[in-house]
Design an enzyme around this catalytic site. Structure first.
Site, PDB file in Angstrom:
ATOM      1  N   TRP A 102      10.352 -13.336  21.982  1.00 31.96           N
ATOM      2  CA  TRP A 102      11.626 -14.038  22.193  1.00 31.96           C
ATOM      3  C   TRP A 102      11.602 -15.411  21.534  1.00 31.96           C
ATOM      4  O   TRP A 102      12.592 -15.850  20.955  1.00 31.96           O
ATOM      5  CB  TRP A 102      11.953 -14.137  23.680  1.00 31.96           C
ATOM      6  CG  TRP A 102      12.116 -12.795  24.326  1.00 31.96           C
ATOM      7  CD1 TRP A 102      11.384 -12.276  25.354  1.00 31.96           C
ATOM      8  CD2 TRP A 102      13.057 -11.765  23.965  1.00 31.96           C
ATOM      9  NE1 TRP A 102      11.810 -11.004  25.651  1.00 31.96           N
ATOM     10  CE2 TRP A 102      12.825 -10.665  24.810  1.00 31.96           C
ATOM     11  CE3 TRP A 102      14.060 -11.667  22.994  1.00 31.96           C
ATOM     12  CZ2 TRP A 102      13.571  -9.485  24.732  1.00 31.96           C
ATOM     13  CZ3 TRP A 102      14.803 -10.491  22.920  1.00 31.96           C
ATOM     14  CH2 TRP A 102      14.556  -9.426  23.776  1.00 31.96           C
ATOM     15  N   ASP A 172      14.304 -21.262  27.478  1.00 33.77           N
ATOM     16  CA  ASP A 172      14.752 -19.901  27.748  1.00 33.77           C
ATOM     17  C   ASP A 172      14.080 -19.480  29.051  1.00 33.77           C
ATOM     18  O   ASP A 172      12.882 -19.254  29.103  1.00 33.77           O
ATOM     19  CB  ASP A 172      14.319 -18.991  26.589  1.00 33.77           C
ATOM     20  CG  ASP A 172      14.714 -17.536  26.804  1.00 33.77           C
ATOM     21  OD1 ASP A 172      15.228 -17.200  27.891  1.00 33.77           O
ATOM     22  OD2 ASP A 172      14.511 -16.726  25.871  1.00 33.77           O
ATOM     23  N   LYS A 196      17.783 -10.141  34.584  1.00 35.84           N
ATOM     24  CA  LYS A 196      16.459 -10.121  35.201  1.00 35.84           C
ATOM     25  C   LYS A 196      16.511 -10.664  36.630  1.00 35.84           C
ATOM     26  O   LYS A 196      16.178  -9.954  37.550  1.00 35.84           O
ATOM     27  CB  LYS A 196      15.469 -10.899  34.345  1.00 35.84           C
ATOM     28  CG  LYS A 196      15.018 -10.072  33.136  1.00 35.84           C
ATOM     29  CD  LYS A 196      15.250 -10.720  31.819  1.00 35.84           C
ATOM     30  CE  LYS A 196      15.031  -9.730  30.685  1.00 35.84           C
ATOM     31  NZ  LYS A 196      15.143 -10.360  29.377  1.00 35.84           N
TER      32      LYS A 196
HETATM   33  C1  LIG Z   1      15.286 -10.448  28.077  1.00 38.44           C
HETATM   34  C2  LIG Z   1      14.998 -11.714  27.394  1.00 38.44           C
HETATM   35  C3  LIG Z   1      15.751 -12.151  26.276  1.00 38.44           C
HETATM   36  C4  LIG Z   1      16.851 -11.319  25.665  1.00 38.44           C
HETATM   37  O1  LIG Z   1      17.932 -11.333  26.459  1.00 38.44           O
HETATM   38  P1  LIG Z   1      19.321 -10.648  26.024  1.00 38.44           P
HETATM   39  O2  LIG Z   1      20.188 -11.023  27.165  1.00 38.44           O
HETATM   40  O3  LIG Z   1      19.054  -9.183  25.906  1.00 38.44           O
HETATM   41  O4  LIG Z   1      19.739 -11.234  24.746  1.00 38.44           O
HETATM   42  C5  LIG Z   1      15.446 -13.375  25.729  1.00 38.44           C
HETATM   43  N1  LIG Z   1      14.465 -14.143  26.232  1.00 38.44           N
HETATM   44  C6  LIG Z   1      13.715 -13.748  27.286  1.00 38.44           C
HETATM   45  C7  LIG Z   1      12.639 -14.648  27.803  1.00 38.44           C
HETATM   46  C8  LIG Z   1      13.961 -12.534  27.886  1.00 38.44           C
HETATM   47  O5  LIG Z   1      13.225 -12.142  28.939  1.00 38.44           O
END
Ligand SMILES: *Cc1c(COP(=O)(O)O)cnc(C)c1O
Length: 360
Positions: A102, A172, A196
């Site tokens: 990511w 993030d 999540k």
């Molecule tokens: C799941 C995830 C993403 C991607 O998320 P989307 O909503 O599918 O774009 C980005 N960063 C982290 C840390 C993630 O766990």
């Protein structure tokens, strides 16, 4: 089939109480005569939902008044572009730490709009740790500094935040938001895809310090400008209304349970059950350097690829599903977000014991 323990990395489990409440309110929300899915995002009844969601989130995360809460779409992946487009306002330089897939995607997106300085990386050992940071490698004139607080795929997390001085820290937090108390004042921007720890996929939550809004690059599309959404209370266009409603129920669930301190306590208890078991096993092995172990995503392996495969298959048959590790790591990964009950973790460990006896 009964409901299973779902260890998916995302979309992942939601609290049963939340699903039941949504079910009860599905056909006729608070006597409005319709479901939340069917109502105008400009209606009074929806306004109460979106404002309520923000209010409870502000409460449980203790978000200061000089931060905006935005309910957006496009997933965390769209934030990979929105962050540089909106925050490259002076030097057009940013520091990034590369701690996994990511982070890498965030880095390659930012490179399209400015200069990216990767200050550290843990790619040398498949991202199984968080690299030490050396302040002398930071860009003093960076417009922001980006980290991925919890690395969903590899199961690592920061135990200490980088000291970036006046440079806004951007994180993030897709896979760790709401899992433990968080000092929002340490950050310029926090963003998270909902699927999540917040609610259904399709909603992205952004928490941004107000002074970082309003400096977007000229090329920024209207929909990717934070100002557009901040000025319109996330109602510039049709927001993901049902996702916001479920998120509100999840925020309320967290508050009822005792808030983020209580979440952290339960999450530590859950993770420790699994880590203690892994540490005392000669059959299973955790893949992450202990200091950086995630509370949310726990990767582990058996002695062979064949046994990994057998494990996933038999676990599934026992109601423990989505334990297959990410395709880039292999093995297994148990994602145990807020909604995973402690009983689910205990059931997993019991299954692991049984599987070991049968296969060692
Ligand atoms: C799941 C995830 C993403 C991607 O998320 P989307 O909503 O599918 O774009 C980005 N960063 C982290 C840390 C993630 O766990």
């Amino acid at each position: 089939m009964d409901r299973v323990y779902n260890f998916s990395a995302g979309p992942s489990m939601l609290p049963l109480e939340v699903l039941q409440k949504a079910q009860k309110e599905m056909l006729n929300y608070e006597n409005s005569g319709m479901s939340v899915m069917e109502m105008s995002h400009r209606s009074k009844v929806f306004d109460e939902i979106i404002q309520g969601a923000e209010e409870v989130l502000r409460d449980i995360m203790n978000i200061p008044q000089n931060y905006k809460v935005l309910f957006l779409q496009g997933g965390a992946s769209t934030q990979f572009a929105m962050i540089p487009l909106n925050l490259f306002r002076n030097s057009k330089k940013a520091d990034y730490v590369n701690t996994g897939q990511w982070s890498k995607k965030a880095i390659s997106e930012a490179k399209k709009y400015g200069t990216v300085n990767v200050v550290a990386s843990s790619e040398d050992t498949t991202f199984n740790y968080i690299p030490d940071l050396d302040k002398s490698t930071f860009s003093p004139d960076a417009d922001y500094f980006h980290i991925t607080s919890n690395n969903t795929i590899y199961g690592t997390r920061y135990v200490e935040l980088p000291d970036t001085g006046d440079v806004p820290l951007v994180s993030d937090m897709s896979s760790c938001i709401l899992s433990e108390p968080c000092d929002v004042t340490k950050f310029g921007v926090i963003y998270a895809g909902a699927q999540k720890n917040i609610g259904p996929a399709g909603l992205t939550v952004v928490i941004i310090r107000e002074d970082l809004i309003g400096h977007a690059m000229d090329i920024t599309p209207t929909m990717l400008n934070y100002k557009t959404h901040a000025d319109n209370n996330s109602l510039y266009n049709t927001p993901p209304t049902y996702g916001i409603y479920i998120a509100k129920l999840v925020f309320e669930w967290i508050k009822e349970k005792g808030g983020l301190a209580e979440m952290e306590k339960i999450n530590k208890e859950k993770a420790n059950i699994l880590y203690d078991f892994l540490d005392n096993s000669s059959f299973y092995k955790g893949t992450v350097v202990p200091k950086y172990r995630s509370l949310m995503n726990i990767p582990f392996v058996t002695p062979s690829k064949e046994l990994d495969e057998k494990f996933v298959k038999e676990a599934t048959a026992n109601g423990l599903v989505n334990l297959k590790g990410h395709r880039t790591v292999g093995g297994m990964r148990a994602s145990i977000y807020n909604a995973m009950p402690i009983e689910g973790v205990k059931a997993l460990v019991e299954f692991m014991k049984k599987f070991e006896m049968e296969n060692r």
